[in-house]
Motif scaffolding. Structure first.
Motif, PDB file in Angstrom:
ATOM      1  N   TRP A  72     -21.810  15.738 -32.384  1.00 47.32           N
ATOM      2  CA  TRP A  72     -21.378  15.999 -31.006  1.00 47.32           C
ATOM      3  C   TRP A  72     -19.898  15.671 -30.822  1.00 47.32           C
ATOM      4  O   TRP A  72     -19.176  16.415 -30.144  1.00 47.32           O
ATOM      5  N   TYR A  86     -24.582  19.140 -23.751  1.00 47.19           N
ATOM      6  CA  TYR A  86     -25.026  18.013 -24.585  1.00 47.19           C
ATOM      7  C   TYR A  86     -26.547  17.933 -24.625  1.00 47.19           C
ATOM      8  O   TYR A  86     -27.145  17.695 -25.685  1.00 47.19           O
ATOM      9  N   LYS A 107     -18.014  18.386 -32.243  1.00 45.79           N
ATOM     10  CA  LYS A 107     -18.107  19.551 -31.363  1.00 45.79           C
ATOM     11  C   LYS A 107     -17.167  19.419 -30.172  1.00 45.79           C
ATOM     12  O   LYS A 107     -16.555  20.403 -29.735  1.00 45.79           O
ATOM     13  N   GLU A 164     -24.749  12.135 -33.080  1.00 44.69           N
ATOM     14  CA  GLU A 164     -23.561  11.703 -32.338  1.00 44.69           C
ATOM     15  C   GLU A 164     -22.269  12.125 -33.034  1.00 44.69           C
ATOM     16  O   GLU A 164     -21.307  12.532 -32.381  1.00 44.69           O
ATOM     17  N   PHE A 166     -27.721  20.666 -26.815  1.00 42.41           N
ATOM     18  CA  PHE A 166     -27.406  20.325 -28.204  1.00 42.41           C
ATOM     19  C   PHE A 166     -28.434  19.330 -28.758  1.00 42.41           C
ATOM     20  O   PHE A 166     -28.912  19.468 -29.888  1.00 42.41           O
ATOM     21  N   GLN A 167     -28.785  18.319 -27.956  1.00 41.05           N
ATOM     22  CA  GLN A 167     -29.774  17.334 -28.387  1.00 41.05           C
ATOM     23  C   GLN A 167     -31.145  17.976 -28.610  1.00 41.05           C
ATOM     24  O   GLN A 167     -31.846  17.656 -29.581  1.00 41.05           O
TER      25      GLN A 167
END
Length: 394
Positions: free
Chosen positions: A225, A314, A228, A222, A317-318
């Motif tokens: 992110w 997202y 980012k 988190e 990314f995860q």
């Protein structure tokens, strides 16, 4: 004794000199950024687009028109008229378009930043590939040396008629295979150096060592992110696109206002003349029709696109982060298990003492070498995944 001291000092000086010439990965990427021809070309393109956007906010050219009418049945003399005028949109339109141009300039700057990150990520991946190839070459060179020692020993045993031709052939094949592996790695290194030279604008990359690899741990998903969201130019570009389309609505609303023309007019006939100020209005009844509605629809689309693209990024990314964490866990287990085994040296020592036949030695050796190679591959994959996760930091 003195010779040994001198040799040691010379060795230390050589090491220090070599180390001072090495560059960290940030320095190498900075060099590539300065020399990369694709980035230079895109910078020129961005500047040309910015200038073109500004030119769209210029005033129209002045107009000079005239009439000289000497023909026809006229008793009062020839008729002369000329007019100099300058037309322009309502003043608030230029202010609105100026802000819109600023938004488009921000879009170009972020597109340029995104292009820069794409190029540097490719270059970083190539640098990481190169460092691991150099590590692998060092390992395989040592294995080749060891295979030659085994071959030499078996040759002596064969000459003494203590082993058969099959063992000698197997040892010779193993040594040839190690030679081929080293040559293959050398070829791959040259290919990567050529690729990096292209990234560096045709200049050779110097100072790349096997120590370029970065620490493999990263922060929590988190926090990464959120970082980012604030730094990634692709995500920032989505917000800027929204701002630009919102400003386009304001621009279209201002363009509904009338256009204005001002100037000077002269009329003359038979020695008499009239002159004065010319003024006019052009009411955009038809040219502005549906323009505001279209701009609003585009803004709604951009809001939806921002949400969809951000959600997709997202999720991606995860997925990358989860793959990274899983591989890190397995790599840590490998590292903990194999860290202090020293298996190849122990196997070689046991073989030299006659505790293993060549075939048993070779099979055991391949098992540990495969595990070692797997661990090195996992370390490289971790570095590449980390580079992808931390792309926004480039």
């Amino acid at each position: 004794m003195n010779k040994n001291v001198v040799s040691a000092i010379c060795g230390c000086l050589f090491f220090v000199n070599s180390f001072s010439q090495d560059k960290n990965i940030e320095e190498l990427l900075n060099e590539i950024e300065q020399n990369n021809t694709e980035l230079k070309g895109y910078q020129s393109y961005m500047e040309s687009q910015q200038l073109e956007n500004r030119s769209n906010n210029n005033l129209p050219d002045p107009q000079l028109s005239g009439y000289y009418l000497p023909f026809g049945d006229n008793a009062t003399g020839d008729y002369t008229e000329y007019q100099l005028s300058q037309s322009f949109e309502f003043p608030t339109v230029y202010a609105a378009r100026g802000k819109w141009n600023e938004s488009k300039s921000q879009q170009l700057a972020l597109a340029n930043a995104n292009k820069r990150q794409e190029v540097l990520l490719k270059a970083k991946n190539a640098l990481l590939e190169l460092t691991f190839l150099q590590k692998q070459k060092a390992i395989e060179t040592e294995r080749k040396t060891q295979s030659k020692r085994v071959l030499d020993q078996i040759q002596k045993l064969f000459d003494a008629e203590q082993v058969g031709i099959l063992d000698l052939n197997k040892a010779n094949i193993a040594w040839i295979q190690e030679q081929f592996v080293v040559e293959q790695i050398d070829s791959e290194i040259q290919i990567l150096l050529s690729k990096l030279k292209t990234f560096n604008g045709g200049n050779a990359i110097d100072g790349v060592t096997s120590e370029l690899a970065l620490p493999i741990k990263v922060g929590a998903v988190e926090s990464l992110w959120q970082e980012k969201l604030t730094k990634d130019p692709l995500l920032q570009e989505l917000k800027t696109n929204e701002a630009a389309t919102l400003q386009k609505i304001k621009l279209e609303k201002n363009k509904i206002l009338p256009n204005i023309a001002l100037g000077y007019n002269y009329q003359g006939v038979s020695g008499n003349n009239y002159s004065g100020i010319y003024g006019g209005l052009s009411i955009p009844l038809w040219s502005s029709k549906n323009k505001v509605k279209a701009a609003k629809a585009n803004y709604e689309y951009q809001q939806s696109a921002t949400h969809v693209i951000t959600t997709a990024l997202y999720t991606q990314f995860q997925e990358t982060y989860n793959r990274y964490q899983l591989m890190l866990e397995k790599y840590t287990e490998y590292q903990r298990t194999m860290g202090n085994l020293n298996s190849e040296q122990l196997l070689f020592k046991a073989y030299m003492l006659g505790e293993y036949s060549f075939m048993d030695y070779y099979l055991e050796l391949q098992f540990y070498r495969d595990a070692s190679d797997r661990m090195l591959q996992m370390e490289k994959d971790l570095q590449l995944l980390q580079a992808q996760l931390l792309k926004h930091q480039l």
